[in-house]
Design an enzyme around this catalytic site. Structure first.
Site: not given
Lengths: 428, 156
Positions: A16, A109-110
């Site tokens: 993350d 973003d993960e």
């Protein structure tokens, strides 16, 4: 004869990014490092992402800029640039593919990944290998990340969340006591899938943290929170229920739209927004290799009720001519001319894969209310050429003349791109 | 209108810092942030950093003196420049390097810098004005100002 190698324990990693949009801006603008930074949304009105410094000052995501500047007068605000964020996101994805055979592009973003091989790849312990991966992300992409490693997705995500910022949390190495303590210190609201309502239901039964959650009976949890809640229960026990998904399941619907740059009652501008969103919708339909047969338009109107309308076509299509005509007609039907609209969404439903369609032998047509008769043109040569040129030169290099009424939008390259235009991720 | 700018310390040559006593302008936004030099129009002696003909200099920002024979303002609307209203002063375009801009309480990022014009007043004192234009919707929402500075290589 070589002995049988011991089976590698299946482990899942969750990577993350730390305040991703801000970190992405800091990659290219050093002056933003170490200072309070807010990234503004599509209209420049709200903070959609913030640095830890801005968070520490008390600014929350979603706060209007006029409140944010009052709370933190020294903050610097940056215009969002989703195209740049995708460039870095894809670099992260590529790097992860180098060290893991299975990667899920969960969101911009993960990422979830199979972490089982990390010690072998880096030639060290799991904890050290995870730290090395984190360091490579920072050096090669420039983005700080937090990583959690555990037997299940849910635990891995809790691990990365609990180690932010720029931390590593390897949960499967914990002793039973440490594991219990970790669960006790994690409120149930931290679980992905437990919203406010579910948390309240659990609180009604005096379940506040993850340890209390797993100590409850699984059938009771299932009764309270359905099968999804029970899945979380198993995952917290270390029993994987949710797998890493490398390919997005087929869409039931594809939608494009959003704000129309404030509000507009100008019919020409409204139509320009319709056509712009039709072009975005077709781009997404083409990306997924599907046709649509059911078109829905929803409008949010200022000081008025919202409006929704739909058209079901005889044949599935991706034709610009057809889709644009249908949506123009729906806009007309909505009687929104001279009413200010603020948002619109174009939704394509009844999607079918192109190679699974049996085309009719007879011509079918859609007749607009003004009597115009439109037949399907799935292989429309102009549309095909437009797509090829845009793929080569850039989005909207060639676009419908009707969108000329939005000069500001097209003059501004960061408006080319919205977060939902980042293809291939599992969730928004 | 842009009421201030700031420039990262690394952008200003050391030799100019003493000459213009820029130490007094140093600020730091966060414990881990870099030093910046701040230039506000509201200051007693407003200055702007300017690149003029390959020379980096600090020049007075606009004019407050009605007797100076040049417009009393800190800004020059691009429309009026193009209409020829400023021709009398023979303005020359200059580049104003900036890291951040300031408008109605909002600090925002500037990628390269701003466009400005340089002209001389009655006493041959050079003065620099920031070029402005009608704000984009985005800038106007962000700052609640309908005029924005003309930026180099970008539009906010």
């Amino acid at each position: 004869m070589a002995g049988k190698e011991p089976a590698v324990k299946k482990l899942i990693g969750h990577l993350d990014s730390d305040c991703f949009y801000v970190s992405a801006e800091r990659v290219r603008f050093r002056a933003l490092r170490g200072i309070p930074v807010g990234v503004l949304g599509n209209q420049g009105a709200c903070v959609i992402a913030k640095s830890y410094e801005l968070k520490a000052a008390g600014v929350k995501t979603g706060v209007p800029i006029w409140d944010a500047r009052r709370i933190c007068p020294e903050a610097v605000f940056v215009k969002r640039d989703f195209r740049w964020y995708e460039v870095l996101s894809r670099k992260m994805l590529d790097l992860l593919h180098e060290v893991s055979p299975t990667v899920e592009y969960y969101s911009i973003d993960e990422m979830f990944f199979d972490a089982s091989q990390l010690p072998r790849v880096f030639g060290t312990s799991m904890e050290a290998a995870t730290q090395q991966l984190q360091q490579r992300m920072l050096e090669e992409v420039g983005v700080p990340v937090s990583i959690g490693i555990a037997e299940t997705r849910t635990l891995a995500k809790l691990g990365s969340d609990s180690s932010k910022p720029f931390g590593v949390h390897v949960l499967h190495d914990l002793t039973e006591r440490e594991h219990r303590e970790f669960l006790r210190s994690t409120p149930v609201e931290e679980l992905c899938g437990i919203g406010r309502r579910s948390a309240q239901k659990l609180a009604d039964h005096k379940i506040y943290n993850c340890l209390e959650f797993i100590r409850a009976d699984s059938t009771f949890i299932r009764k309270l929170l359905t099968i999804k809640g029970e899945g979380l229960w198993w995952e917290l026990q270390g029993e994987p229920v949710q797998k890493i998904v490398t390919q997005r399941p087929p869409h039931k619907a594809i939608s494009r739209g959003g704000s129309v740059g404030g509000k507009t009652a100008d019919p020409v501008e409204q139509q320009a927004w319709i056509v712009r969103n039709v072009e975005r919708l077709i781009e997404a339909i083409d990306y997924h290799g599907v046709f649509t047969r059911h078109l829905v338009l929803t409008l949010e109107r200022v000081n008025d009720h919202g409006w929704a309308g739909q058209v079901v076509l005889a044949e599935p299509t991706n034709s610009f001519k057809m889709l644009a005509a249908v949506y123009r007609e729906l806009l007309e039907r909505s009687d929104s001319r001279r009413k200010a609209i603020s948002h619109m969404h174009l939704i394509a439903q009844k999607l079918s894969y192109r190679d699974e369609i049996q085309r009719t032998l007879f011509e079918t047509a859609w007749v607009a209310s003004n009597g115009d008769r439109l037949t399907d043109h799935p292989l429309d040569k102009v549309a095909d050429l437009k797509q090829q040129i845009n793929q080569k030169i850039g989005r909207f290099a060639i676009r419908s003349g009707e969108t000329l009424h939005l000069p500001e939008i097209y003059a501004d390259e960061t408006n080319d791109y919205d977060i939902c235009d980042v293809q291939g991720k599992m969730c928004f | 209108m842009c009421q201030g700018i700031s420039l990262a310390r690394c952008e200003i040559p050391e030799s100019l810092i003493e000459r213009y006593r820029l130490q007094e302008r140093i600020i730091r936004r966060g414990d881990d942030g870099g030093d910046e030099y701040r230039f506000l129009l509201a200051e007693r002696t407003p200055l702007l950093p300017v690149w003029d003909e390959n020379q980096f200099v600090m020049l007075p920002w606009g004019n407050r003196d009605r007797r100076a024979g040049v417009p009393v303002s800190g800004w020059c609307p691009q429309e009026s420049l193009e209409s020829g209203a400023w021709s009398h002063w023979e303005p020359r375009e200059v580049f104003i390097p900036a890291t951040f801009g300031f408008d109605r309480g909002v600090w925002y990022q500037i990628r390269e810098g701003l466009k400005g014009i340089l002209l001389a007043d009655r006493r041959e004192q050079p003065r620099v004005y920031i070029l402005t234009q009608r704000s984009t919707h985005y800038y106007e929402v962000m700052t609640r100002n309908n005029r924005e500075p003309v930026m180099v290589g970008e539009t906010i």
